[in-house]
Design an enzyme around this catalytic site. Sequence first.
Site, PDB file in Angstrom:
ATOM      1  N   VAL A  91       0.842  -1.195   0.000  1.00 58.78           N
ATOM      2  CA  VAL A  91       0.000   0.000   0.000  1.00 58.78           C
ATOM      3  C   VAL A  91       0.881   1.250   0.000  1.00 58.78           C
ATOM      4  CG1 VAL A  91      -2.007  -1.074   1.082  1.00 58.78           C
ATOM      5  CG2 VAL A  91      -0.211  -0.090   2.531  1.00 58.78           C
ATOM      6  N   ARG A 149       4.369   2.396  -2.388  1.00 56.93           N
ATOM      7  CA  ARG A 149       4.583   2.742  -3.778  1.00 56.93           C
ATOM      8  C   ARG A 149       5.060   1.516  -4.550  1.00 56.93           C
ATOM      9  NH1 ARG A 149       1.507   5.960  -3.372  1.00 56.93           N
ATOM     10  NH2 ARG A 149       1.602   8.230  -3.603  1.00 56.93           N
ATOM     11  N   ASP A 202      -2.014  -2.920  -4.140  1.00 57.55           N
ATOM     12  CA  ASP A 202      -2.814  -1.746  -4.505  1.00 57.55           C
ATOM     13  C   ASP A 202      -2.032  -0.796  -5.403  1.00 57.55           C
ATOM     14  OD1 ASP A 202      -5.219  -0.077  -4.246  1.00 57.55           O
ATOM     15  OD2 ASP A 202      -3.913   1.287  -3.132  1.00 57.55           O
ATOM     16  N   GLU A 238       1.526   2.194 -13.690  1.00 61.17           N
ATOM     17  CA  GLU A 238       0.078   2.315 -13.515  1.00 61.17           C
ATOM     18  C   GLU A 238      -0.531   3.135 -14.636  1.00 61.17           C
ATOM     19  OE1 GLU A 238      -0.881   3.709  -9.591  1.00 61.17           O
ATOM     20  OE2 GLU A 238       0.196   2.080  -8.604  1.00 61.17           O
ATOM     21  N   HIS A 268      -5.143   0.796  -7.366  1.00 60.01           N
ATOM     22  CA  HIS A 268      -4.722   1.984  -6.607  1.00 60.01           C
ATOM     23  C   HIS A 268      -5.934   2.731  -6.045  1.00 60.01           C
ATOM     24  CE1 HIS A 268      -1.156   4.980  -6.253  1.00 60.01           C
ATOM     25  NE2 HIS A 268      -1.952   5.066  -5.206  1.00 60.01           N
ATOM     26  N   ALA A 301      -6.938   3.614  -0.897  1.00 57.15           N
ATOM     27  CA  ALA A 301      -6.891   4.798  -0.034  1.00 57.15           C
ATOM     28  C   ALA A 301      -8.175   5.613  -0.075  1.00 57.15           C
ATOM     29  CB  ALA A 301      -5.726   5.706  -0.442  1.00 57.15           C
TER      30      ALA A 301
END
Length: 355
Positions: free
Chosen positions: A266, A268, A292, A297, A316, A319
Amino acid sequence: MGTEERTPGQLRVAVAAPLSEENCARILALEPRIDLVVDQALLPPMRWPADFAGDPSWHRTPAQQQAYEAALDSADALYGIPDVDPAALARTVRANRGLRWVHTMAAGGGSQVKAARLTADELERVLFTTSAGVHGQPLAEFAVFGVLAGAKGLPRLTQGQRDHEWGGRWTMGQVSEQTILVLGLGGIGRVVAQKLHALGARVIGTSRSGTGVPGVDEVVPLDRIAEVAPTVDAVVNTLPGTAATEHLLDKGFFDALRPGATLVNVGRGSVVDEAALIEALDSGRVGFAALDVFETEPLPSHSPLWNHDHVLVSPHTAALSPAEDRLIAELFATNATRLLDGESLLNRVDTVEFY
């Protein structure tokens, strides 16, 4: 947005990222000395909470872009990086010599500041802050979910259900009997550690200072993680992406892990060497990975991670929570008060390592 003269004792803030009328009012209620320069017609509509880049199909007219930039160039501070675009940030810093502070929406906003390629003088002139801490609770919950999914054999359960196969019974892992390595004890890592400790796990954390935090049984420096890897059942990464953390979790680390360990990321994506991770997943050295974030990306369609039976891909989004916009607005107002009162700001970006 307007470009009126600055009022003494006030902080002129140009809203560079989508901000609801409700949160505009919240910021002004919390810090009345802010002169909030905002024109909703110049900001892209959000597709979901905290969508600060906004709808990509939306575009300003040339006249609107001119008005947007004029407002940015009149401000003492920016709420958000303009259009989440490092090039636009660089343009604004260079055009607005009176700019004192830029608040980034991301917890890892330092990477956006780095990408702007500002000079040393520019980095000295302007303060940069991030929204670190705002995402702690939702990311910590995802981390706990990932650890539990690994302990309880989620891949085996889903495969059996998919195949309509009852199969035999087996013993599941107990988080309360596990040792878990939490990489990074910042705003996210601290919450992760507390939640895992509450479940009865033994938690090893990493910290530059070596200072302990509640819920952590042992603190080790980052250069010793391979030493403790054979003793852990799960690893949770919360570290930012910096030169020092790039591919920290590499083949050497995965080879040292206890076989079948769980990995949750969670932090980078750059912290994990994905080629080495795939090899560890194929060999069973990593039994399950809940991810995640990724090196690239969106995750490329050809990545083996998409179809790996022992991987959970989250785009991603771990959060994101309905409260994120409000919490960032409140954090911004707190820092505005600190700036106006001559106090140090929370979540200052380290402009050497950019985290």
